[in-house]
Scaffold this motif. Structure first.
Motif, PDB file in Angstrom:
ATOM      1  N   THR A   1      19.862  66.116   4.059  1.00 60.55           N
ATOM      2  CA  THR A   1      19.424  67.427   4.526  1.00 60.55           C
ATOM      3  C   THR A   1      17.951  67.613   4.174  1.00 60.55           C
ATOM      4  O   THR A   1      17.426  66.983   3.252  1.00 60.55           O
ATOM      5  N   GLN A   2      17.303  68.496   4.942  1.00 61.37           N
ATOM      6  CA  GLN A   2      15.883  68.775   4.715  1.00 61.37           C
ATOM      7  C   GLN A   2      15.654  70.261   4.507  1.00 61.37           C
ATOM      8  O   GLN A   2      16.371  71.100   5.047  1.00 61.37           O
ATOM      9  N   GLU A   3      14.623  70.576   3.743  1.00 58.75           N
ATOM     10  CA  GLU A   3      14.107  71.930   3.624  1.00 58.75           C
ATOM     11  C   GLU A   3      12.591  71.857   3.740  1.00 58.75           C
ATOM     12  O   GLU A   3      11.973  70.901   3.250  1.00 58.75           O
ATOM     13  N   VAL A   4      12.007  72.848   4.394  1.00 57.93           N
ATOM     14  CA  VAL A   4      10.557  72.845   4.623  1.00 57.93           C
ATOM     15  C   VAL A   4       9.964  74.158   4.129  1.00 57.93           C
ATOM     16  O   VAL A   4      10.507  75.239   4.384  1.00 57.93           O
ATOM     17  N   GLU A   5       8.858  74.043   3.418  1.00 58.98           N
ATOM     18  CA  GLU A   5       8.143  75.226   2.938  1.00 58.98           C
ATOM     19  C   GLU A   5       6.673  75.101   3.315  1.00 58.98           C
ATOM     20  O   GLU A   5       6.060  74.048   3.132  1.00 58.98           O
ATOM     21  N   GLN A   6       6.114  76.187   3.861  1.00 59.30           N
ATOM     22  CA  GLN A   6       4.701  76.219   4.215  1.00 59.30           C
ATOM     23  C   GLN A   6       4.017  77.368   3.472  1.00 59.30           C
ATOM     24  O   GLN A   6       4.437  78.518   3.578  1.00 59.30           O
TER      25      GLN A   6
ATOM     26  N   LEU B   1       2.123  72.030   2.773  1.00 55.27           N
ATOM     27  CA  LEU B   1       3.409  71.779   3.410  1.00 55.27           C
ATOM     28  C   LEU B   1       4.276  70.948   2.471  1.00 55.27           C
ATOM     29  O   LEU B   1       3.867  69.875   2.021  1.00 55.27           O
ATOM     30  N   TYR B   2       5.464  71.461   2.162  1.00 56.61           N
ATOM     31  CA  TYR B   2       6.420  70.746   1.323  1.00 56.61           C
ATOM     32  C   TYR B   2       7.647  70.393   2.171  1.00 56.61           C
ATOM     33  O   TYR B   2       8.258  71.274   2.785  1.00 56.61           O
TER      34      TYR B   2
ATOM     35  N   GLY C   1      -2.300  64.423  -0.308  1.00 58.86           N
ATOM     36  CA  GLY C   1      -0.957  64.038   0.118  1.00 58.86           C
ATOM     37  C   GLY C   1      -0.209  63.344  -1.006  1.00 58.86           C
ATOM     38  O   GLY C   1      -0.748  62.439  -1.652  1.00 58.86           O
ATOM     39  N   LEU C   2       1.007  63.783  -1.264  1.00 58.48           N
ATOM     40  CA  LEU C   2       1.846  63.208  -2.309  1.00 58.48           C
ATOM     41  C   LEU C   2       3.243  62.938  -1.763  1.00 58.48           C
ATOM     42  O   LEU C   2       3.678  63.564  -0.795  1.00 58.48           O
ATOM     43  N   GLY C   3       3.970  62.012  -2.406  1.00 57.72           N
ATOM     44  CA  GLY C   3       5.357  61.758  -2.056  1.00 57.72           C
ATOM     45  C   GLY C   3       5.585  60.530  -1.211  1.00 57.72           C
ATOM     46  O   GLY C   3       6.730  60.185  -0.907  1.00 57.72           O
ATOM     47  N   SER C   4       4.511  59.855  -0.839  1.00 58.03           N
ATOM     48  CA  SER C   4       4.626  58.624  -0.056  1.00 58.03           C
ATOM     49  C   SER C   4       4.386  57.417  -0.951  1.00 58.03           C
ATOM     50  O   SER C   4       3.546  57.466  -1.858  1.00 58.03           O
ATOM     51  N   GLU C   5       5.124  56.343  -0.681  1.00 56.09           N
ATOM     52  CA  GLU C   5       4.948  55.109  -1.450  1.00 56.09           C
ATOM     53  C   GLU C   5       3.802  54.261  -0.916  1.00 56.09           C
ATOM     54  O   GLU C   5       3.445  53.237  -1.504  1.00 56.09           O
TER      55      GLU C   5
ATOM     56  N   ARG D   1      17.242  57.068  -2.530  1.00 56.58           N
ATOM     57  CA  ARG D   1      18.536  56.525  -2.936  1.00 56.58           C
ATOM     58  C   ARG D   1      19.630  57.582  -2.764  1.00 56.58           C
ATOM     59  O   ARG D   1      19.364  58.780  -2.829  1.00 56.58           O
ATOM     60  N   PRO D   2      20.883  57.136  -2.565  1.00 56.63           N
ATOM     61  CA  PRO D   2      22.005  58.082  -2.509  1.00 56.63           C
ATOM     62  C   PRO D   2      22.064  58.951  -3.763  1.00 56.63           C
ATOM     63  O   PRO D   2      21.715  58.505  -4.862  1.00 56.63           O
ATOM     64  N   GLU D   3      22.489  60.197  -3.574  1.00 62.92           N
ATOM     65  CA  GLU D   3      22.615  61.190  -4.645  1.00 62.92           C
ATOM     66  C   GLU D   3      21.284  61.425  -5.369  1.00 62.92           C
ATOM     67  O   GLU D   3      21.230  61.537  -6.590  1.00 62.92           O
ATOM     68  N   SER D   4      20.220  61.484  -4.582  1.00 57.59           N
ATOM     69  CA  SER D   4      18.909  61.777  -5.170  1.00 57.59           C
ATOM     70  C   SER D   4      18.083  62.600  -4.180  1.00 57.59           C
ATOM     71  O   SER D   4      18.516  62.891  -3.068  1.00 57.59           O
ATOM     72  N   LYS D   5      16.880  62.986  -4.615  1.00 56.71           N
ATOM     73  CA  LYS D   5      16.014  63.833  -3.812  1.00 56.71           C
ATOM     74  C   LYS D   5      14.620  63.234  -3.724  1.00 56.71           C
ATOM     75  O   LYS D   5      14.226  62.414  -4.559  1.00 56.71           O
ATOM     76  N   ALA D   6      13.890  63.657  -2.690  1.00 63.00           N
ATOM     77  CA  ALA D   6      12.495  63.265  -2.540  1.00 63.00           C
ATOM     78  C   ALA D   6      11.728  64.451  -1.961  1.00 63.00           C
ATOM     79  O   ALA D   6      12.312  65.309  -1.297  1.00 63.00           O
ATOM     80  N   LYS D   7      10.426  64.487  -2.235  1.00 61.13           N
ATOM     81  CA  LYS D   7       9.606  65.576  -1.700  1.00 61.13           C
ATOM     82  C   LYS D   7       8.246  65.034  -1.278  1.00 61.13           C
ATOM     83  O   LYS D   7       7.614  64.262  -2.015  1.00 61.13           O
ATOM     84  N   VAL D   8       7.806  65.454  -0.104  1.00 63.88           N
ATOM     85  CA  VAL D   8       6.479  65.121   0.399  1.00 63.88           C
ATOM     86  C   VAL D   8       5.651  66.399   0.386  1.00 63.88           C
ATOM     87  O   VAL D   8       6.132  67.470   0.791  1.00 63.88           O
ATOM     88  N   MET D   9       4.416  66.310  -0.106  1.00 65.76           N
ATOM     89  CA  MET D   9       3.508  67.454  -0.073  1.00 65.76           C
ATOM     90  C   MET D   9       2.227  67.059   0.657  1.00 65.76           C
ATOM     91  O   MET D   9       1.627  66.025   0.354  1.00 65.76           O
TER      92      MET D   9
END
Length: 470
Positions: free
Chosen positions: A321-326, A340-341, A383-387, A408-416
């Motif tokens: 699932t995704q959530e977006v914040e501006q 942008l998150y 920009g953050l959150g990219s490998e 990974r499964p059962e984890s979270k990630a965030k891009v800013m």
């Protein structure tokens, strides 16, 4: 030709009825009279008339070319592509299977079906894969299955169909229609369980094997799980018979079912679970007006389209699932700076993805390539959150920022992302924004904070918003 004038008359009458119903305040009436619902019926009538008016207005462009699309006076054939949204790709999902539908004077039949790899086996051209494919899929050649690389469906299908048209022994088609798992689920919810001889019964009940609906879980077992007891061509032939049976049950229902199916069809188009591309320019133009073409649109104002591609991460998108914040700050001189998150949550345990064990691998490590489309000329400042390093490019009349990460499964990630827009907004002006949903994506929770004023909303279709700048 006879339907369209009648449609105009019906729409006009519905518009009048809609305006009259708006004058009625349901709260002026009791909930019940002599045990019969009153207020609820008024609310239902208002909703039905309003929805019908919008539906007929939106549907008019495509209805005008409907005779030709349905094979009158000459039959037409269409390639229907199943985009598996569990493996998200730019136009909605991995193109895993196909069927050919023939439309002849209103009668629709499934002519053949197969999997995408049977088409790739016939594709003799040695076309170098785009850099993105080479980098994240480690494939040097561009296969048909990966040709929906542009977020714009027409652009992707022009490339795909050019390759398809050159295949020997394949049916000549006049267009491409794309559907996904959501379409199958929602249709079966309306028409009931579907039994296909040789393949079993498909329902929308939760299947504990996958934590998905039974129809999706069963199709994934047919397509992805290696079973020694399954006939070799079973996975490549299921889509045609399944679609044929769905159409049979859909057409065999009563008026109430047909009304439900019409409303569902409009929703599936608005939410981009059904897309189409037609060779004929008149039909394609109507398709684009009807908003079934999956185009990236021009817009005078702020713009946002978040596009994700699953490159080798199993079918993990079923569980993400995704959530977006501006956060939008407008300086005294009118300069607009945005933060942008984008938050991603992988909500399923890891499957056994060792191919030698022969288990079904749906929930794996998501390998996500993202592109964020913004107004042309926007400048990325952080920009953050990219490998990998987040790059800036231009495409489809927009600027985009792209990157990559694993989840990974059962984890979270965030891009800013922090960026400035190419225009200024003055005090007292309207701040306009278009958000274009990615085809095949589930609904997404959005939060927008504009100079300290916050609004929360859900995006499950293309959306335009406007705020007054004070």
């Amino acid at each position: 030709e006879k339907i369209v004038p009648q449609l105009d008359a019906v729409t006009a009458k519905l518009s009048v009825a809609n305006e009259e119903l708006k004058k009625i305040d349901p709260n002026d009436y009791p909930e019940q009279i002599k045990g019969k619902e009153v207020r609820a019926r008024i609310l239902q009538a208002e909703s039905l008339v309003s929805d019908a008016t919008l539906a007929l207005t939106d549907a008019k462009p495509i209805i005008e070319v409907l005779p030709e699309l349905l094979g009158y006076p000459n039959f037409k054939q269409y390639l229907v592509i199943f985009q598996n949204d569990g493996e998200q790709r730019p136009t909605g999902g991995f193109m895993s299977a196909f069927a050919v539908l023939k439309a002849d004077k209103g009668k629709i039949t499934a002519e053949k079906s197969g999997d995408i790899y049977s088409l790739d086996d016939k594709f003799g051209r040695n076309v170098a894969a785009p850099e993105i494919i080479q980098k994240y899929l480690d494939e040097k050649s561009w296969h048909l299955r990966n040709m929906n690389l542009s977020p714009d469906f027409r652009v992707s299908m022009t490339t795909f169909k050019d390759a398809y048209d050159g295949l020997q022994g394949e049916t000549e088609v006049s267009g491409v229609i794309a559907i996904n798992t959501h379409v199958l689920e929602e249709l079966i919810k309306v028409i009931g369980p579907v039994t296909v001889e040789g393949y079993g019964t498909f329902t929308t009940e939760l299947d504990a094997r996958c934590n998905l609906s039974q129809v999706i879980c069963e199709l994934e077992h047919m397509i992805d799980k290696p079973l020694a007891t399954m006939v070799s061509n079973r996975k490549s032939t299921v889509l045609g018979p399944l679609m044929q049976q769905i159409m049979k049950q859909a057409m065999g229902g009563g008026k109430e079912q047909m009304a439900s199916l019409f409303t569902l069809a409009m929703d599936l188009v608005k939410q981009k679970h059904v897309l189409a591309y037609f060779d004929d320019e008149k039909e394609q133009k109507a398709n684009e007006i009807f908003n079934m073409a999956g185009r990236i649109k021009d817009f005078d104002g702020d713009y946002l389209h978040i596009n994700n591609a699953n490159f080798g991460g199993a079918k993990s998108n079923f569980y993400i699932t995704q959530e977006v914040e501006q956060e939008i700050q407008i300086a005294a001189d009118g300069t607009v700076t945005k933060k942008l998150y984008i938050s991603y949550s992988h909500n399923q345990p890891m499957d056994n993805c060792n191919l030698e064990d022969g288990d079904l691998c749906l929930s794996g490590i998501q390998r996500n390539y993202f592109r964020v489309y913004v107004p042309k000329g926007s400048v990325l400042t952080e920009g953050l959150g990219s490998e990998v390093e987040i790059d800036t490019g231009e495409d489809l009349g927009k600027t985009y920022f792209d990157g990559f990460f694993e989840l990974r499964p059962e984890s979270k990630a965030k891009v800013m992302l922090v960026y400035t827009l190419p225009f200024k907004v003055s005090n007292g002006q309207a701040y306009k924004m278009m958000i274009q949903k990615q085809a095949g994506e589930k609904e997404i929770s959005y939060k927008v904070n504009l100079n300290g004023k916050e609004e929360n909303f859900i995006v499950n279709e293309d959306l335009e918003k406007s705020w007054q700048v004070n």
